[in-house]
Design an enzyme around this catalytic site. Structure first.
Site, PDB file in Angstrom:
ATOM      1  N   ASP A  49       3.687   5.625   2.165  1.00  0.00           N
ATOM      2  CA  ASP A  49       5.077   5.803   2.594  1.00  0.00           C
ATOM      3  C   ASP A  49       6.047   5.424   1.475  1.00  0.00           C
ATOM      4  O   ASP A  49       7.255   5.637   1.589  1.00  0.00           O
ATOM      5  CB  ASP A  49       5.379   5.039   3.880  1.00  0.00           C
ATOM      6  N   SER A  50       5.510   4.940   0.345  1.00  0.00           N
ATOM      7  CA  SER A  50       6.318   4.754  -0.858  1.00  0.00           C
ATOM      8  C   SER A  50       6.923   6.073  -1.318  1.00  0.00           C
ATOM      9  O   SER A  50       7.866   6.081  -2.128  1.00  0.00           O
ATOM     10  CB  SER A  50       5.460   4.152  -1.979  1.00  0.00           C
ATOM     11  N   ASP A  88      -0.682   6.766   5.117  1.00  0.00           N
ATOM     12  CA  ASP A  88       0.090   5.684   5.722  1.00  0.00           C
ATOM     13  C   ASP A  88       0.715   6.127   7.043  1.00  0.00           C
ATOM     14  O   ASP A  88       1.246   7.245   7.148  1.00  0.00           O
ATOM     15  CB  ASP A  88       1.241   5.268   4.795  1.00  0.00           C
ATOM     16  N   LYS A 118      -3.683   4.158   7.320  1.00  0.00           N
ATOM     17  CA  LYS A 118      -3.406   2.765   6.964  1.00  0.00           C
ATOM     18  C   LYS A 118      -2.186   2.307   7.737  1.00  0.00           C
ATOM     19  O   LYS A 118      -1.218   3.060   7.884  1.00  0.00           O
ATOM     20  CB  LYS A 118      -3.158   2.598   5.459  1.00  0.00           C
ATOM     21  N   GLU A 120       0.317  -1.425   8.578  1.00  0.00           N
ATOM     22  CA  GLU A 120       0.660  -2.772   8.134  1.00  0.00           C
ATOM     23  C   GLU A 120       0.582  -3.765   9.292  1.00  0.00           C
ATOM     24  O   GLU A 120       0.916  -3.436  10.435  1.00  0.00           O
ATOM     25  CB  GLU A 120       2.069  -2.786   7.541  1.00  0.00           C
ATOM     26  N   GLU A 186      -1.244  -7.262  -0.616  1.00  0.00           N
ATOM     27  CA  GLU A 186      -0.110  -7.012  -1.502  1.00  0.00           C
ATOM     28  C   GLU A 186       0.670  -8.281  -1.788  1.00  0.00           C
ATOM     29  O   GLU A 186       1.054  -9.007  -0.879  1.00  0.00           O
ATOM     30  CB  GLU A 186       0.837  -5.953  -0.911  1.00  0.00           C
TER      31      GLU A 186
END
Length: 275
Positions: A49-50, A88, A118, A120, A186
């Site tokens: 999602d960056s 993501d 993925k 978070e 991270e």
């Protein structure tokens, strides 16, 4: 090259079984050409999602949508033959309930062809990870600095120092026990990242963590010097494509204004010449 001689794409089980072996290599990708460039050299590609920040000019990842992730996931899939793709789950697509998470994760897998997603979160997302994996959706976890929670974390700070180390270790154990096949660490202190890696039976993927992790990942635009708004401490620049590209554009503009481009070799004659 991690995938030399491989006849099929890696699977989540392959990644899980790489624990303690040769370090796993990963980069983000958002386009077909970039995916093609890295396919022979990485074990898995993350459609991160960056993309919202490095390609769409957003200030954070919070504005990224399901549609954006699916579009870029489809593009990346067209460029991969041997590397595994992970997509993501964007902010707001899985936090509300485990049922919401399943619907959106299933959509991502169905519409992109990715074998895994993925998401978070640690202890707070363990139930969701367990729910997804029990229903056939492999999950890569992500703990430590979680950019989607940037407002509650108070900025892009190192996570797990001092008394906070216990919470991060609990997060790591929770996602592993819930069935995640790997976990991204991270911006975690080196010693803590090494301790987590030693404790878990699943691979740890470091980004600003430790060389002792089971693998490493970077945002490709950071690594290639394409994204230059800022440079995290944990990024090593392996190229200066941003500067090189700007220089090339400036040279092109100068040639056009001087009528040096296009030249004779770039235009077509009025009469077709025979071979």
């Amino acid at each position: 090259m991690s995938t030399t001689g491989q006849s099929r794409a890696k699977t989540p089980e392959d990644i899980r079984n790489a624990k303690g072996g040769a370090p796993l290599v990963s980069l983000t990708a958002y386009t077909t050409p970039m995916a093609q460039m890295m396919d022979d050299h990485v074990d898995f590609v993350l459609v991160g999602d960056s993309v919202g920040m490095v390609l769409h000019g957003l200030e954070s990842t919070l504005g990224v949508t399901m549609e954006m992730m699916i579009l870029h996931g489809q593009a990346v899939a067209r460029g991969l033959k041997t590397a595994m793709m992970v997509v993501d789950m964007p902010f707001g697509s899985y936090e509300e309930s485990k049922e919401q998470a399943f619907r959106n994760a299933a959509r991502i897998l169905r519409e992109t062809g990715a074998p895994a997603v993925k998401l978070e979160g640690g202890v707070d997302m363990a139930e969701t990870i367990r729910f997804l994996t029990a229903r056939g959706i492999p999950v890569m976890a992500h703990i430590g600095l979680t950019p989607q929670s940037i407002h509650t974390l108070g900025g892009y700070k190192v996570q797990g120092r001092g008394a906070a180390a216990g919470k991060l270790m609990a997060d790591a154990r929770a996602v592993a026990e819930a069935g995640a096949f790997a976990v991204v660490l991270e911006k975690v202190p080196q010693g803590l990242a090494d301790a987590v890696t030693a404790q878990l039976k699943i691979p740890t993927i470091g980004i600003g963590a430790s060389a002792g992790c089971d693998g490493q990942i970077l945002v490709v635009d950071d690594m290639l010097g394409l994204f230059t708004a800022f440079k995290p401490k944990f990024v090593k620049r392996y190229g200066t494509l941003g500067k090189d590209g700007e220089a090339a554009i400036a040279a092109y503009a100068a040639d056009v204004r001087a009528r040096q481009f296009p030249g004779p070799e770039h235009v077509f004659s009025d009469v077709e010449r025979s071979a």
